[in-house]
Design a protein around this motif. Sequence first.
Motif, PDB file in Angstrom:
ATOM      1  N   VAL A  33      -3.291   3.368  -9.359  1.00  0.00           N
ATOM      2  CA  VAL A  33      -1.859   4.143  -9.882  1.00  0.00           C
ATOM      3  C   VAL A  33      -0.995   4.066  -8.866  1.00  0.00           C
ATOM      4  O   VAL A  33      -1.346   4.540  -7.519  1.00  0.00           O
ATOM      5  CB  VAL A  33      -2.409   5.334  -9.903  1.00  0.00           C
ATOM      6  CG1 VAL A  33      -1.484   6.398 -10.516  1.00  0.00           C
ATOM      7  CG2 VAL A  33      -3.558   5.583 -11.083  1.00  0.00           C
ATOM      8  N   THR A  34       0.234   3.587  -9.126  1.00  0.00           N
ATOM      9  CA  THR A  34       1.432   3.371  -8.093  1.00  0.00           C
ATOM     10  C   THR A  34       2.158   4.759  -8.250  1.00  0.00           C
ATOM     11  O   THR A  34       1.959   5.775  -8.770  1.00  0.00           O
ATOM     12  CB  THR A  34       2.270   2.391  -8.468  1.00  0.00           C
ATOM     13  OG1 THR A  34       2.978   2.701  -9.897  1.00  0.00           O
ATOM     14  CG2 THR A  34       1.781   1.178  -8.443  1.00  0.00           C
ATOM     15  N   ASN A  35       2.903   5.026  -7.054  1.00  0.00           N
ATOM     16  CA  ASN A  35       3.588   6.038  -6.847  1.00  0.00           C
ATOM     17  C   ASN A  35       4.619   6.460  -7.901  1.00  0.00           C
ATOM     18  O   ASN A  35       4.845   7.629  -8.087  1.00  0.00           O
ATOM     19  CB  ASN A  35       4.521   5.957  -5.481  1.00  0.00           C
ATOM     20  CG  ASN A  35       3.845   5.880  -4.303  1.00  0.00           C
ATOM     21  OD1 ASN A  35       2.689   6.557  -4.298  1.00  0.00           O
ATOM     22  ND2 ASN A  35       4.325   5.661  -3.243  1.00  0.00           N
ATOM     23  N   ASP A  36       5.067   5.630  -8.721  1.00  0.00           N
ATOM     24  CA  ASP A  36       5.856   5.676 -10.031  1.00  0.00           C
ATOM     25  C   ASP A  36       5.074   5.973 -11.216  1.00  0.00           C
ATOM     26  O   ASP A  36       5.515   5.904 -12.409  1.00  0.00           O
ATOM     27  CB  ASP A  36       6.874   4.756 -10.228  1.00  0.00           C
ATOM     28  CG  ASP A  36       6.445   3.398 -10.244  1.00  0.00           C
ATOM     29  OD1 ASP A  36       5.199   3.333 -10.125  1.00  0.00           O
ATOM     30  OD2 ASP A  36       7.367   2.411 -10.642  1.00  0.00           O
ATOM     31  N   LEU A  57       0.896  -1.303   0.035  1.00  0.00           N
ATOM     32  CA  LEU A  57      -0.027   0.021   0.036  1.00  0.00           C
ATOM     33  C   LEU A  57       0.885   1.456  -0.035  1.00  0.00           C
ATOM     34  O   LEU A  57       0.647   2.357  -0.506  1.00  0.00           O
ATOM     35  CB  LEU A  57      -0.787  -0.089   1.113  1.00  0.00           C
ATOM     36  CG  LEU A  57      -2.023  -1.273   1.350  1.00  0.00           C
ATOM     37  CD1 LEU A  57      -3.005  -0.858   2.265  1.00  0.00           C
ATOM     38  CD2 LEU A  57      -2.739  -0.845  -0.029  1.00  0.00           C
ATOM     39  N   GLN A  58       1.995   1.153   0.390  1.00  0.00           N
ATOM     40  CA  GLN A  58       3.188   2.270   0.531  1.00  0.00           C
ATOM     41  C   GLN A  58       3.461   2.592  -0.775  1.00  0.00           C
ATOM     42  O   GLN A  58       3.669   3.755  -1.100  1.00  0.00           O
ATOM     43  CB  GLN A  58       4.052   2.142   1.352  1.00  0.00           C
ATOM     44  CG  GLN A  58       5.094   1.144   0.932  1.00  0.00           C
ATOM     45  CD  GLN A  58       6.319   0.801   1.865  1.00  0.00           C
ATOM     46  OE1 GLN A  58       6.080   1.038   3.130  1.00  0.00           O
ATOM     47  NE2 GLN A  58       7.495   0.409   1.383  1.00  0.00           N
ATOM     48  N   SER A  59       3.184   1.788  -1.851  1.00  0.00           N
ATOM     49  CA  SER A  59       3.498   2.072  -3.284  1.00  0.00           C
ATOM     50  C   SER A  59       2.304   2.441  -4.025  1.00  0.00           C
ATOM     51  O   SER A  59       2.370   2.822  -5.337  1.00  0.00           O
ATOM     52  CB  SER A  59       4.404   0.843  -3.997  1.00  0.00           C
ATOM     53  OG  SER A  59       3.324  -0.062  -4.140  1.00  0.00           O
ATOM     54  N   ILE A  60       1.052   2.614  -3.552  1.00  0.00           N
ATOM     55  CA  ILE A  60       0.146   2.729  -4.254  1.00  0.00           C
ATOM     56  C   ILE A  60      -0.409   4.469  -4.038  1.00  0.00           C
ATOM     57  O   ILE A  60      -0.187   4.809  -2.864  1.00  0.00           O
ATOM     58  CB  ILE A  60      -1.122   2.206  -3.879  1.00  0.00           C
ATOM     59  CG1 ILE A  60      -0.766   0.594  -4.234  1.00  0.00           C
ATOM     60  CG2 ILE A  60      -2.467   2.452  -4.427  1.00  0.00           C
ATOM     61  CD1 ILE A  60      -2.089  -0.425  -3.624  1.00  0.00           C
TER      62      ILE A  60
END
Length: 134
Positions: free
Chosen positions: A75-78, A54-57
């Motif tokens: 949508v991810t952080n990148d 979840l930290q990457s979403i």
Amino acid sequence: MKMSAEAIIKEGELEKRSENLLQFWKKKTCVLTKDSLNIYADTQKRSKGKELKLQSIKKVDCVERTCRFIYFTIVTNDDKEIDFRCSLEQNCWNAEIAMALIDYQNRKALQDFKTRQDNESASPGQERRMARAP
């Protein structure tokens, strides 16, 4: 990726759009926990799974409902977009993922606030400043 029963928020089947040129929908077994979304290719055995923390979403986006499916995008952080769909019978996946993401972000914000507060109280010689919400 071992999970206890109480850590599981939702478990079931989702369809994920493949990233190749033809973009077929493939059935996946998914397990949502308070910290991640685990995606398994094999519906019977949970082997060779992918863990999406979840930290990457960044967000759950583009929710669309048709007569047979609910479509949504993670949508991810990148800024990578992962498309999913679920049948109307299992229609809460997008909401469950969004709520788990909000819960994770709230827990992280509280943890950061407590850490900042502890750091300020540990160094009494420094000037105290009020924290502001973004």
